[in-house]
Motif scaffolding. Structure first.
Motif, PDB file in Angstrom:
ATOM      1  N   TYR A   1       0.848  -1.197   0.000  1.00  0.00           N
ATOM      2  CA  TYR A   1       0.000   0.000   0.000  1.00  0.00           C
ATOM      3  C   TYR A   1       0.885   1.250   0.000  1.00  0.00           C
ATOM      4  CZ  TYR A   1      -4.209  -2.830   0.842  1.00  0.00           C
ATOM      5  OH  TYR A   1      -5.246  -3.727   0.730  1.00  0.00           O
ATOM      6  N   MET A   2       0.739   2.125   1.003  1.00  0.00           N
ATOM      7  CA  MET A   2       1.522   3.358   0.964  1.00  0.00           C
ATOM      8  C   MET A   2       2.971   3.150   1.396  1.00  0.00           C
ATOM      9  SD  MET A   2      -1.123   6.438   1.837  1.00  0.00           S
ATOM     10  CE  MET A   2       0.036   7.617   1.148  1.00  0.00           C
ATOM     11  N   GLY A   3       3.319   1.922   1.737  1.00  0.00           N
ATOM     12  CA  GLY A   3       4.726   1.565   1.884  1.00  0.00           C
ATOM     13  C   GLY A   3       5.380   1.298   0.551  1.00  0.00           C
ATOM     14  N   GLY A   4       4.611   1.421  -0.543  1.00  0.00           N
ATOM     15  CA  GLY A   4       5.144   1.257  -1.891  1.00  0.00           C
ATOM     16  C   GLY A   4       5.304  -0.194  -2.271  1.00  0.00           C
ATOM     17  N   LEU A   5       6.400  -0.499  -2.938  1.00  0.00           N
ATOM     18  CA  LEU A   5       6.701  -1.875  -3.294  1.00  0.00           C
ATOM     19  C   LEU A   5       8.114  -2.207  -2.843  1.00  0.00           C
ATOM     20  CD1 LEU A   5       8.700  -2.061  -6.053  1.00  0.00           C
ATOM     21  CD2 LEU A   5       6.589  -1.273  -7.133  1.00  0.00           C
ATOM     22  N   SER A   6       8.296  -3.458  -2.450  1.00  0.00           N
ATOM     23  CA  SER A   6       9.567  -3.929  -1.923  1.00  0.00           C
ATOM     24  C   SER A   6      10.026  -5.141  -2.707  1.00  0.00           C
ATOM     25  CB  SER A   6       9.412  -4.305  -0.443  1.00  0.00           C
ATOM     26  OG  SER A   6      10.591  -4.888   0.072  1.00  0.00           O
ATOM     27  N   VAL A   7      11.321  -5.175  -3.057  1.00  0.00           N
ATOM     28  CA  VAL A   7      11.954  -6.347  -3.637  1.00  0.00           C
ATOM     29  C   VAL A   7      12.767  -6.996  -2.525  1.00  0.00           C
ATOM     30  CG1 VAL A   7      13.524  -7.238  -5.386  1.00  0.00           C
ATOM     31  CG2 VAL A   7      12.044  -5.284  -5.922  1.00  0.00           C
ATOM     32  N   TRP A   8      12.484  -8.273  -2.240  1.00  0.00           N
ATOM     33  CA  TRP A   8      13.154  -8.907  -1.103  1.00  0.00           C
ATOM     34  C   TRP A   8      13.489 -10.359  -1.393  1.00  0.00           C
ATOM     35  CZ3 TRP A   8      10.526 -12.524   2.254  1.00  0.00           C
ATOM     36  CH2 TRP A   8       9.168 -12.719   1.949  1.00  0.00           C
ATOM     37  N   ASP A   9      14.511 -10.836  -0.692  1.00  0.00           N
ATOM     38  CA  ASP A   9      15.122 -12.133  -0.935  1.00  0.00           C
ATOM     39  C   ASP A   9      14.833 -13.044   0.269  1.00  0.00           C
ATOM     40  OD1 ASP A   9      16.902 -14.304  -1.233  1.00  0.00           O
ATOM     41  OD2 ASP A   9      18.451 -13.063  -2.163  1.00  0.00           O
ATOM     42  N   PHE A  10      14.199 -14.194   0.023  1.00  0.00           N
ATOM     43  CA  PHE A  10      13.951 -15.146   1.102  1.00  0.00           C
ATOM     44  C   PHE A  10      14.609 -16.492   0.813  1.00  0.00           C
ATOM     45  CE2 PHE A  10      10.387 -15.504  -1.814  1.00  0.00           C
ATOM     46  CZ  PHE A  10       9.973 -16.838  -1.803  1.00  0.00           C
ATOM     47  N   THR A  11      15.715 -16.456   0.056  1.00  0.00           N
ATOM     48  CA  THR A  11      16.458 -17.683  -0.220  1.00  0.00           C
ATOM     49  C   THR A  11      16.846 -18.366   1.082  1.00  0.00           C
ATOM     50  OG1 THR A  11      17.329 -16.621  -2.222  1.00  0.00           O
ATOM     51  CG2 THR A  11      18.418 -18.639  -1.473  1.00  0.00           C
ATOM     52  N   ASP A  12      17.370 -17.589   2.020  1.00  0.00           N
ATOM     53  CA  ASP A  12      17.580 -18.065   3.379  1.00  0.00           C
ATOM     54  C   ASP A  12      16.293 -17.777   4.140  1.00  0.00           C
ATOM     55  OD1 ASP A  12      18.216 -18.499   6.031  1.00  0.00           O
ATOM     56  OD2 ASP A  12      20.127 -17.428   5.974  1.00  0.00           O
ATOM     57  N   ALA A  13      15.472 -18.803   4.302  1.00  0.00           N
ATOM     58  CA  ALA A  13      14.128 -18.599   4.848  1.00  0.00           C
ATOM     59  C   ALA A  13      14.145 -18.031   6.255  1.00  0.00           C
ATOM     60  CB  ALA A  13      13.351 -19.911   4.817  1.00  0.00           C
ATOM     61  N   ALA A  14      15.220 -18.242   6.979  1.00  0.00           N
ATOM     62  CA  ALA A  14      15.298 -17.745   8.353  1.00  0.00           C
ATOM     63  C   ALA A  14      15.816 -16.319   8.431  1.00  0.00           C
ATOM     64  CB  ALA A  14      16.196 -18.659   9.179  1.00  0.00           C
ATOM     65  N   HIS A  15      16.369 -15.803   7.314  1.00  0.00           N
ATOM     66  CA  HIS A  15      16.974 -14.463   7.328  1.00  0.00           C
ATOM     67  C   HIS A  15      16.631 -13.708   6.039  1.00  0.00           C
ATOM     68  CE1 HIS A  15      19.540 -16.924  10.046  1.00  0.00           C
ATOM     69  NE2 HIS A  15      19.426 -15.845  10.816  1.00  0.00           N
ATOM     70  N   PRO A  16      15.361 -13.392   5.787  1.00  0.00           N
ATOM     71  CA  PRO A  16      14.999 -12.631   4.585  1.00  0.00           C
ATOM     72  C   PRO A  16      15.508 -11.200   4.678  1.00  0.00           C
ATOM     73  CG  PRO A  16      13.128 -12.794   6.058  1.00  0.00           C
ATOM     74  CD  PRO A  16      14.200 -13.646   6.651  1.00  0.00           C
ATOM     75  N   ARG A  17      15.685 -10.560   3.511  1.00  0.00           N
ATOM     76  CA  ARG A  17      16.160  -9.173   3.523  1.00  0.00           C
ATOM     77  C   ARG A  17      15.665  -8.425   2.302  1.00  0.00           C
ATOM     78  NH1 ARG A  17      21.073  -8.197   0.565  1.00  0.00           N
ATOM     79  NH2 ARG A  17      21.743 -10.054  -0.609  1.00  0.00           N
ATOM     80  N   GLU A  18      15.422  -7.137   2.471  1.00  0.00           N
ATOM     81  CA  GLU A  18      15.026  -6.274   1.367  1.00  0.00           C
ATOM     82  C   GLU A  18      16.243  -5.895   0.543  1.00  0.00           C
ATOM     83  OE1 GLU A  18      13.770  -1.955   1.846  1.00  0.00           O
ATOM     84  OE2 GLU A  18      11.832  -2.879   1.311  1.00  0.00           O
ATOM     85  N   ILE A  19      16.077  -5.892  -0.801  1.00  0.00           N
ATOM     86  CA  ILE A  19      17.191  -5.507  -1.669  1.00  0.00           C
ATOM     87  C   ILE A  19      16.854  -4.305  -2.550  1.00  0.00           C
ATOM     88  CG2 ILE A  19      18.216  -7.805  -1.679  1.00  0.00           C
ATOM     89  CD1 ILE A  19      16.983  -8.331  -4.375  1.00  0.00           C
ATOM     90  N   GLY A  20      15.610  -3.829  -2.517  1.00  0.00           N
ATOM     91  CA  GLY A  20      15.250  -2.645  -3.296  1.00  0.00           C
ATOM     92  C   GLY A  20      13.830  -2.212  -2.976  1.00  0.00           C
ATOM     93  N   TYR A  21      13.522  -0.935  -3.283  1.00  0.00           N
ATOM     94  CA  TYR A  21      12.168  -0.456  -3.006  1.00  0.00           C
ATOM     95  C   TYR A  21      11.828   0.757  -3.857  1.00  0.00           C
ATOM     96  CZ  TYR A  21      14.277   3.298  -0.208  1.00  0.00           C
ATOM     97  OH  TYR A  21      15.012   4.381   0.190  1.00  0.00           O
ATOM     98  N   PHE A  22      10.519   1.004  -3.944  1.00  0.00           N
ATOM     99  CA  PHE A  22       9.938   2.181  -4.591  1.00  0.00           C
ATOM    100  C   PHE A  22       8.764   2.596  -3.713  1.00  0.00           C
ATOM    101  CE2 PHE A  22       6.188   3.586  -6.908  1.00  0.00           C
ATOM    102  CZ  PHE A  22       6.651   4.607  -7.725  1.00  0.00           C
ATOM    103  N   GLU A  23       8.653   3.882  -3.404  1.00  0.00           N
ATOM    104  CA  GLU A  23       7.483   4.352  -2.666  1.00  0.00           C
ATOM    105  C   GLU A  23       7.268   5.843  -2.908  1.00  0.00           C
ATOM    106  OE1 GLU A  23       7.471   5.202   1.560  1.00  0.00           O
ATOM    107  OE2 GLU A  23       9.521   4.414   1.722  1.00  0.00           O
TER     108      GLU A  23
END
Length: 460
Positions: free
Chosen positions: A372-394
């Motif tokens: 929503y108003m947090g925009g859009l997030s590109v994130w990596d969950f390859t390591d299911a226990a340690h996901p992380r954001e790698i890019g965003y637009f808002e």
């Protein structure tokens, strides 16, 4: 959005009012109405909503053969995105009925209606669900002529169609029929066509050679025990599903079902069987699901506050209104971690986990997701226990203090497309070593809730 059914008018009104939450740090908040991105993300283009649908909000997106089909509370629009940098609207159909979840298959476009209408026509008016003659369900359009779509069929379903999921037939049936899994909920003893306990889905069988014969073919009960109804903090208790993602080639599906997350065996398309089920004390509303490409993981989203509240803040914390990542181990769902965008939003910004899709990167699990108003997030969950954001637009907060934001954010043939309530269609590009290989994967059709596998360098 997952506000209880029949409350959508009130929700729209709520989004037009200032929202309340604990304020985020001023240093975290972009200027009002200003686009901000991570360094690896570029805002390629914004296309305002076409005039016929300018006053109603955008929702879901489907893609086929270089065209985007964008749902809207007032109908839908078709865009030519064969050249994303020069994308343009082709046509709009005014045919009111929220939420207008969309799926496309060949010449057919399926649209979901979960607001009671006076009849099934595009000239219908709002009519409360306590009237027996009220209609809601699925509308089917012929979109072979992109400039002039034709309405060919409606199918009424119990409690309407909050969302829909297209499932191709299996084996020899694949070229003959498609099946539409209709998710709906929130029954009432005062609604003649939406009686409690509900706890089921409706399955529409669509003969591809004669779609005018489409009809409800089965109504399997998902929760014979009533589902999760007593957990503290639920937005609403389980009475059906909010959304289902089918991975047809693997004969499985994942259901985000209000208070429950489930896995289905869908080898028999008309008789999906629940094979696993889980709950989560931090989840208020199981909203949607995304499998990893290898189907060894599934991401469920929690739409805390129903999409109308500011929950991306310190007060709410990182484990609520978030994604939950599960591994599928011996057929059961095993929780690994939560993911939530790491950027606090202002107290006027409705923000929570919402619709997204995989980015087709070989050997990694990466997705783009709307907040929503947090925009859009590109994130990596390859390591299911340690996901992380790698890019965003808002965008920063709206200057008038009202809500809105991006409803759906999906990756299609090298670009990210976001359907924004008010701003229209945003086209975004990410340039990052983790995602660059996805540009070589091409697909003719993308219905995000009808998941298909991908291989590097080839489409499907």
């Amino acid at each position: 959005m997952s506000i209880p059914r029949r409350a959508l008018v009130a929700v729209a009104a709520a989004l037009a009012l200032p929202l309340t939450a604990i304020p985020a740090s001023a240093a975290d908040i972009p200027p009002a109405d200003t686009v901000v991105t991570s360094p690896n993300v570029t805002h390629v283009l914004n296309i305002p909503k076409p005039a016929p649908l300018a006053t109603t909000i955008n929702t879901d997106i489907a893609f086929q053969d270089g065209y985007a089909y964008v749902g809207n509370y007032g109908g839908f629009s078709i865009y030519d995105v064969r050249d994303p940098k020069r994308a343009t609207p082709v046509s709009s159909v005014v045919c009111p009925g929220s939420q207008m979840d969309v799926s496309v298959y060949g010449d057919l476009l399926f649209t979901a209606v979960d607001s009671s209408r006076s009849d099934d026509s595009c000239n219908s008016t709002a009519l409360t669900a306590d009237h027996k003659e009220a209609w809601e369900g699925v509308r089917i359009f012929d979109v072979s002529d992109k400039a002039n779509p034709k309405y060919i069929k409606s199918v009424e379903t119990n409690c309407g169609s909050h969302t829909l999921t297209l499932v191709p037939g299996r084996g020899h049936d694949r070229n003959r029929n498609v099946y539409i899994y209709v998710s709906s909920y929130n029954p009432s003893s005062t609604f003649p066509d939406c009686q409690p306990p509900h706890d089921k889905i409706s399955i529409i069988k669509v003969p591809l050679r004669n779609p005018a014969e489409a009809a409800v073919a089965a109504t399997p009960v998902v929760f014979p025990d009533g589902g999760n109804e007593t957990q503290p903090g639920l937005l609403v208790p389980t009475s059906g599903c909010h959304d289902i993602t089918a991975y047809a080639e693997k004969d499985i599906a994942a259901g985000a079902c209000m208070g429950d997350g489930v896995l289905f065996d869908i080898r028999d398309r008309l008789n999906p069987v629940v094979t696993a089920r889980t709950t989560d004390p931090n989840f208020a509303f199981w909203h949607s699901a995304t499998f990893s490409n290898d189907a060894r993981k599934v991401v469920f989203t929690d739409e805390l506050g129903g999409g109308g509240q500011a929950t991306c803040n310190e007060a709410t914390g990182p484990n609520r209104g978030a994604d939950a990542i599960y591994e599928i181990v011996r057929g059961q769902l095993v929780f690994k971690s939560y993911f939530k965008i790491p950027r606090y939003q202002a107290d006027s910004e409705n923000c929570v986990a919402h619709n997204g899709s995989l980015i087709p990167v070989k050997g990694r699990d990466i997705m783009v997701q709307a907040w929503y108003m947090g925009g859009l997030s590109v994130w990596d969950f390859t390591d299911a226990a340690h996901p992380r954001e790698i890019g965003y637009f808002e965008r920063g907060p709206r200057a008038d203090g009202t809500g809105g934001g991006i409803w759906s954010a999906y990756y299609y043939n090298g670009y990210i497309y976001g359907a924004d309530f008010h701003h229209g269609l945003d086209i975004v590009r990410i340039d990052d070593r983790l995602t660059d290989s996805a540009r070589h994967v091409r697909t003719d059709r993308l219905n995000v809730q009808s998941q298909e596998s991908y291989r590097a360098g080839r489409g499907h």
